[in-house]
Write a protein that holds these residues in place. Structure first.
Motif, PDB file in Angstrom:
ATOM      1  N   THR A 135      84.799  73.170  -7.179  1.00 50.00           N
ATOM      2  CA  THR A 135      84.531  72.547  -8.472  1.00 50.00           C
ATOM      3  C   THR A 135      85.375  71.272  -8.593  1.00 50.00           C
ATOM      4  O   THR A 135      86.556  71.283  -8.241  1.00 50.00           O
ATOM      5  CB  THR A 135      84.892  73.509  -9.620  1.00 50.00           C
ATOM      6  N   PRO A 136      84.790  70.170  -9.097  1.00 45.62           N
ATOM      7  CA  PRO A 136      85.575  68.934  -9.234  1.00 45.62           C
ATOM      8  C   PRO A 136      86.777  69.136 -10.161  1.00 45.62           C
ATOM      9  O   PRO A 136      86.686  69.836 -11.168  1.00 45.62           O
ATOM     10  CB  PRO A 136      84.598  67.947  -9.848  1.00 45.62           C
ATOM     11  N   LEU A 137      87.880  68.507  -9.800  1.00 43.85           N
ATOM     12  CA  LEU A 137      89.077  68.521 -10.645  1.00 43.85           C
ATOM     13  C   LEU A 137      88.915  67.408 -11.682  1.00 43.85           C
ATOM     14  O   LEU A 137      88.377  66.347 -11.377  1.00 43.85           O
ATOM     15  CB  LEU A 137      90.328  68.286  -9.815  1.00 43.85           C
ATOM     16  N   GLN A 138      89.397  67.665 -12.888  1.00 42.14           N
ATOM     17  CA  GLN A 138      89.223  66.673 -13.952  1.00 42.14           C
ATOM     18  C   GLN A 138      90.548  66.427 -14.665  1.00 42.14           C
ATOM     19  O   GLN A 138      91.272  67.363 -14.990  1.00 42.14           O
ATOM     20  CB  GLN A 138      88.160  67.169 -14.944  1.00 42.14           C
ATOM     21  N   TYR A 139      90.849  65.142 -14.913  1.00 49.70           N
ATOM     22  CA  TYR A 139      92.077  64.712 -15.579  1.00 49.70           C
ATOM     23  C   TYR A 139      91.707  63.713 -16.667  1.00 49.70           C
ATOM     24  O   TYR A 139      90.797  62.912 -16.488  1.00 49.70           O
ATOM     25  CB  TYR A 139      93.033  64.050 -14.580  1.00 49.70           C
ATOM     26  N   GLU A 140      92.445  63.731 -17.789  1.00 49.04           N
ATOM     27  CA  GLU A 140      92.173  62.807 -18.883  1.00 49.04           C
ATOM     28  C   GLU A 140      93.349  61.872 -19.109  1.00 49.04           C
ATOM     29  O   GLU A 140      94.497  62.229 -18.861  1.00 49.04           O
ATOM     30  CB  GLU A 140      91.854  63.567 -20.169  1.00 49.04           C
ATOM     31  N   TRP A 141      93.031  60.678 -19.613  1.00 50.60           N
ATOM     32  CA  TRP A 141      94.054  59.669 -19.944  1.00 50.60           C
ATOM     33  C   TRP A 141      93.655  58.962 -21.224  1.00 50.60           C
ATOM     34  O   TRP A 141      92.485  58.706 -21.480  1.00 50.60           O
ATOM     35  CB  TRP A 141      94.168  58.635 -18.818  1.00 50.60           C
ATOM     36  N   GLN A 142      94.671  58.636 -22.035  1.00 52.23           N
ATOM     37  CA  GLN A 142      94.466  57.822 -23.235  1.00 52.23           C
ATOM     38  C   GLN A 142      95.636  56.848 -23.354  1.00 52.23           C
ATOM     39  O   GLN A 142      96.756  57.146 -22.947  1.00 52.23           O
ATOM     40  CB  GLN A 142      94.376  58.699 -24.475  1.00 52.23           C
ATOM     41  N   TYR A 143      95.383  55.705 -23.942  1.00 54.15           N
ATOM     42  CA  TYR A 143      96.385  54.648 -24.108  1.00 54.15           C
ATOM     43  C   TYR A 143      97.613  55.174 -24.839  1.00 54.15           C
ATOM     44  O   TYR A 143      97.497  55.857 -25.855  1.00 54.15           O
ATOM     45  CB  TYR A 143      95.760  53.480 -24.889  1.00 54.15           C
ATOM     46  N   GLN A 144      98.788  54.818 -24.322  1.00 56.79           N
ATOM     47  CA  GLN A 144     100.066  55.189 -24.942  1.00 56.79           C
ATOM     48  C   GLN A 144     100.743  53.905 -25.416  1.00 56.79           C
ATOM     49  O   GLN A 144     101.310  53.166 -24.622  1.00 56.79           O
ATOM     50  CB  GLN A 144     100.973  55.904 -23.924  1.00 56.79           C
ATOM     51  N   GLY A 145     100.668  53.639 -26.707  1.00 60.84           N
ATOM     52  CA  GLY A 145     101.181  52.392 -27.271  1.00 60.84           C
ATOM     53  C   GLY A 145     102.670  52.180 -27.099  1.00 60.84           C
ATOM     54  O   GLY A 145     103.143  51.056 -27.020  1.00 60.84           O
ATOM     55  N   GLU A 146     103.442  53.256 -27.021  1.00 65.75           N
ATOM     56  CA  GLU A 146     104.895  53.120 -26.897  1.00 65.75           C
ATOM     57  C   GLU A 146     105.345  52.796 -25.474  1.00 65.75           C
ATOM     58  O   GLU A 146     106.504  52.472 -25.248  1.00 65.75           O
ATOM     59  CB  GLU A 146     105.603  54.384 -27.405  1.00 65.75           C
ATOM     60  N   GLN A 147     104.450  52.879 -24.499  1.00 69.45           N
ATOM     61  CA  GLN A 147     104.808  52.576 -23.110  1.00 69.45           C
ATOM     62  C   GLN A 147     104.489  51.130 -22.786  1.00 69.45           C
ATOM     63  O   GLN A 147     103.410  50.629 -23.100  1.00 69.45           O
ATOM     64  CB  GLN A 147     104.045  53.478 -22.146  1.00 69.45           C
ATOM     65  N   ALA A 148     105.439  50.450 -22.144  1.00 70.86           N
ATOM     66  CA  ALA A 148     105.231  49.049 -21.775  1.00 70.86           C
ATOM     67  C   ALA A 148     104.213  48.935 -20.642  1.00 70.86           C
ATOM     68  O   ALA A 148     103.400  48.018 -20.613  1.00 70.86           O
ATOM     69  CB  ALA A 148     106.554  48.422 -21.347  1.00 70.86           C
ATOM     70  N   GLU A 149     104.263  49.859 -19.677  1.00 71.42           N
ATOM     71  CA  GLU A 149     103.324  49.862 -18.566  1.00 71.42           C
ATOM     72  C   GLU A 149     102.466  51.105 -18.640  1.00 71.42           C
ATOM     73  O   GLU A 149     102.984  52.216 -18.723  1.00 71.42           O
ATOM     74  CB  GLU A 149     104.075  49.833 -17.239  1.00 71.42           C
ATOM     75  N   GLN A 150     101.163  50.919 -18.632  1.00 68.31           N
ATOM     76  CA  GLN A 150     100.228  52.034 -18.718  1.00 68.31           C
ATOM     77  C   GLN A 150      99.945  52.578 -17.321  1.00 68.31           C
ATOM     78  O   GLN A 150      99.659  51.811 -16.401  1.00 68.31           O
ATOM     79  CB  GLN A 150      98.919  51.590 -19.384  1.00 68.31           C
ATOM     80  N   SER A 151     100.039  53.898 -17.164  1.00 69.31           N
ATOM     81  CA  SER A 151      99.727  54.493 -15.869  1.00 69.31           C
ATOM     82  C   SER A 151      98.998  55.815 -16.049  1.00 69.31           C
ATOM     83  O   SER A 151      99.217  56.545 -17.007  1.00 69.31           O
ATOM     84  CB  SER A 151     101.003  54.680 -15.042  1.00 69.31           C
ATOM     85  N   PHE A 152      98.103  56.090 -15.125  1.00 64.55           N
ATOM     86  CA  PHE A 152      97.281  57.298 -15.105  1.00 64.55           C
ATOM     87  C   PHE A 152      97.685  58.051 -13.846  1.00 64.55           C
ATOM     88  O   PHE A 152      97.313  57.680 -12.735  1.00 64.55           O
ATOM     89  CB  PHE A 152      95.809  56.898 -15.076  1.00 64.55           C
ATOM     90  N   LEU A 153      98.477  59.112 -14.030  1.00 59.57           N
ATOM     91  CA  LEU A 153      98.931  59.940 -12.904  1.00 59.57           C
ATOM     92  C   LEU A 153      97.939  61.062 -12.688  1.00 59.57           C
ATOM     93  O   LEU A 153      97.646  61.839 -13.600  1.00 59.57           O
ATOM     94  CB  LEU A 153     100.313  60.515 -13.176  1.00 59.57           C
ATOM     95  N   ILE A 154      97.439  61.158 -11.469  1.00 53.35           N
ATOM     96  CA  ILE A 154      96.490  62.208 -11.111  1.00 53.35           C
ATOM     97  C   ILE A 154      97.172  63.056 -10.058  1.00 53.35           C
ATOM     98  O   ILE A 154      97.337  62.650  -8.914  1.00 53.35           O
ATOM     99  CB  ILE A 154      95.171  61.581 -10.585  1.00 53.35           C
ATOM    100  N   ARG A 155      97.609  64.230 -10.478  1.00 52.27           N
ATOM    101  CA  ARG A 155      98.384  65.134  -9.591  1.00 52.27           C
ATOM    102  C   ARG A 155      97.768  66.502  -9.548  1.00 52.27           C
ATOM    103  O   ARG A 155      97.384  67.071 -10.487  1.00 52.27           O
ATOM    104  CB  ARG A 155      99.826  65.266 -10.073  1.00 52.27           C
TER     105      ARG A 155
END
Length: 155
Positions: A135-155
């Motif tokens: 089954t495909p693995l699924q991860y979600e991300w949403q903008y984090q205004g308090e972070q200077a650099e936006q990153s989407f960690l897929i682990r």
């Protein structure tokens, strides 16, 4: 000859006078009026026209930002494929036509940077396996205004 000298003298004098060669009143060009600069917004904070809008000098009106994708799955021993797409409405499937990034994924993982057009979006990453049995693995991300650099960690 005397007539010629006299008429030449009359013509020269009239040319000199026509070019501003006499008279005491000189007309000066009017200086342009200074332009009023609005430094404060209207007191009632109601913008009635574009000139009422005031922004900081360092504000660039851009909604674009870079999103760092960092995908590395521990124990990945088979070929996989990564899709990063716009998150669907609750209860709907991911529309694969809305994907912003697609790439093969192996045991080394991947790190990429993608340009996102605005912060009001939610993303979903799906890791599909080539064998089709998992089954495909699924991860979600949403903008984090308090972070200077936006990153989407897929682990």
């Amino acid at each position: 000859m005397k007539y010629f000298k006299s008429s030449t003298l009359v013509v020269l004098i009239s040319i000199l006078m026509g070019c501003g060669g006499g008279g005491e009143s000189e007309s000066k060009a009017a200086a342009p009026e200074p332009i009023a600069v609005v430094s404060d917004p209207p007191q009632d904070n109601t913008v009635k026209k574009t000139a009422d809008i005031v922004a900081d000098a360092d504000f660039d009106f851009s909604t674009k930002f870079n999103l760092k994708l960092d995908a590395k799955l521990a124990g990945l021993d088979q070929r996989a494929y990564l899709n990063v797409c716009l998150a669907p409405e609750e209860g709907n499937k991911v529309n694969l036509n809305s994907c912003l990034f697609r790439a093969p994924l192996n045991e080394n993982g991947l790190t990429e940077s993608i340009m996102i057009s605005h912060s009001e979006i939610k993303l979903v990453a799906q890791v599909w396996f080539y064998d089709g049995s998992t089954t495909p693995l699924q991860y979600e991300w949403q903008y984090q205004g308090e972070q200077a650099e936006q990153s989407f960690l897929i682990r």
